[in-house]
Write an enzyme that holds these catalytic residues in place. Structure first.
Site, short mmCIF file in Angstrom:
data_model
loop_
_atom_site.label_atom_id
_atom_site.label_comp_id
_atom_site.label_asym_id
_atom_site.label_seq_id
_atom_site.Cartn_x
_atom_site.Cartn_y
_atom_site.Cartn_z
N HIS A 318 0.81 -1.33 -0.05
CA HIS A 318 -0.05 0.03 -0.07
C HIS A 318 0.86 1.05 0.02
O HIS A 318 0.49 2.37 -0.36
CB HIS A 318 -0.92 -0.13 1.25
CG HIS A 318 -2.20 -0.75 0.98
ND1 HIS A 318 -2.02 -2.36 1.35
CD2 HIS A 318 -3.50 -0.54 0.68
CE1 HIS A 318 -3.41 -2.74 1.01
NE2 HIS A 318 -4.36 -1.77 0.65
N GLY A 319 2.20 1.35 0.33
CA GLY A 319 2.99 2.27 0.47
C GLY A 319 4.05 2.15 1.06
O GLY A 319 4.48 1.37 1.79
#
Length: 463
Positions: A318-319
């Site tokens: 996700h990041g």
């Protein structure tokens, strides 16, 4: 290009009529040209990214398919690493260098300022699905390069999913070259529901979330709790709203996309939550990471480790921030506990005797708590917000000042159990279509009247 903007409505109107007017054999060319235009609207310089990933997957699958059994796994590994390389460079190189190597080796930090290509994570996972399915013989080698490009680029799901397996889309694209079968009414209804989620709920509560998470110091108790609960609402309505609009758009073009959300905040455990939240990612992680690690076909300790590794890597997907690693680790820890209690008959029986309503409260509480780390800019901000939600002063006037987000949260809490594709399809089937289209028109008027001028970018565009 964002689904909830005037530019997209104009684009889709033109695309739809070209789709209706062109001969079916030209459908694949329309998909490719239209999807490249859709993707390039954001940054035309980076349209080479999905094209390169698709080309690597196309020739990589041929390379794997042509090899002897002894070499297939090696060639699969090389192809998957090649597909992951752009993602690692664009998304993670700053994080790995500045937060790991520079800290450990006392090096000067650098910011390469690379622009993250839109939807690169989703495109990469889609291409990995294709080559792995060809390797496993779950899907035949696609010899038509244009069909594979169409599968990669199909614009409703290009930027933020759902993450499609080749068997879920390529056969539909082939059939669309023979017969076009759009479902206009239901597609428009589903799209409208997604539009309401995005513009009214997600965009509506966004300012109240941002004011706390972007500057977490010095807020009142109500403001902290509105921001914490508000982000849980925002990310769901933003992402599921995107998915609804993607499903609706595709349906109006005669293509069915898979379910991606199914009332996740009604889950009775974290295991259940991940069967209802971002379903296509959950299944991707299960089939292409968790099961290859050994899944539950190992010792109990290895099984728990496999769960934890899968969720931590899912968080990192996700990041490139420690907060996402913590978020993934929290979910890995929680799911591991879910599994562990059922290893023993005594603990399993005790859990089963507790009312389901209690486990729903525990699950949603855990999920909302973990969202704090997902949204916070850094770990310190996350703990500041957690502390503020406990220690800040309650001011009665804050309730009046936050009446709008509180109302949004209340409406969402009362209606979330209705938010399922099966209920939506049943409501459409049983409704009087004349009154339904009047309702859709009224909802669009509300959206137009409520919009602040331009819809905000979808949260998952950053992933």
């Amino acid at each position: 290009m964002i689904f909830s903007t005037l530019e997209y409505f104009i684009f889709f109107f033109i695309y739809f009529w070209l789709y209706k007017l062109l001969q079916p054999k030209f459908s694949i060319y329309l998909i490719i040209a239209g999807s490249l235009f859709f993707y390039g609207w954001w940054n035309p310089i980076l349209i080479w990214v999905p094209a390169v990933l698709c080309t690597v997957a196309y020739f990589g699958a041929f390379w794997i398919h042509a090899s002897h059994e002894d070499n297939k796994k090696l060639r699969l590994g090389v192809t998957v690493i090649s597909l992951l390389f752009p993602l690692l460079v664009f998304k993670y190189i700053d994080f790995f260098y500045n937060d790991m190597f520079a800290e450990l080796l006392f090096l000067a930090k650098r910011d390469l300022q690379l622009v993250l290509p839109l939807g690169i994570s989703f495109i990469t996972f889609t291409m990995i699905s294709y080559v792995v399915d060809v390797y496993r013989k779950d899907f035949p080698l696609e010899k038509n390069y244009l069909q594979l490009v169409g599968y990669t680029l199909f614009f409703p799901q290009l930027i933020a999913g759902p993450i499609l397996r080749p068997a879920q889309l390529i056969p539909q694209l082939i059939r669309s070259s023979v017969k076009k079968n759009p479902i206009l009414g239901l597609g428009l209804f589903i799209f409208t529901i997604g539009l309401i989620k995005k513009v009214i709920f997600a965009d509506g509560i966004s300012p109240y979330v941002n004011i706390v998470f972007n500057d977490p110091f010095g807020h009142g108790l109500i403001e902290y709790w509105v921001a914490i609960f508000g982000f849980a609402l925002q990310i769901y309505c933003d992402f599921s709203g995107y998915t609804d609009m993607a499903i609706g758009s595709a349906m109006m073009l005669g293509v069915r996309l898979p379910l991606n959300f199914n009332r996740p905040y009604s889950a009775v455990s974290l295991r259940d939550f991940w069967l209802k939240w971002h379903i296509t990612l959950s299944r991707w992680l299960r089939d292409y990471l968790y099961i290859p690690l050994g899944g539950n076909r190992t010792s109990k300790s290895q099984h728990i480790l496999n769960i934890f590794i899968t969720m931590v890597l899912g968080g990192l997907w996700h990041g490139s921030n420690w907060t996402f690693l913590i978020w993934g680790a929290l979910h890995g820890f929680g799911i591991a506990i879910n599994h562990s209690v059922h290893y023993f008959s005594l603990s399993s029986n005790m859990v089963n005797k507790v009312p389901v309503f209690f486990w729903r409260l525990v699950t949603i509480g855990f999920v909302i708590f973990a969202w704090i780390f997902f949204r916070a800019n850094n770990i310190d901000d996350a703990f500041t917000i957690i502390a503020g939600s406990i220690n800040s002063v309650f001011i009665y006037e804050s309730i009046i000042q936050n009446i709008f987000p509180i109302a949004l949260l209340s409406v969402f809490a009362l209606t979330h159990h209705l938010d399922s594709q099966s209920r939506i399809r049943l409501a459409f089937k049983k409704s009087n279509k004349k009154y339904l289209y009047i309702l859709i028109l009224l909802l669009w008027i509300i959206v137009i009247a409520s919009a602040t001028g331009s819809s905000q970018e979808f949260i998952y565009f950053d992933f």
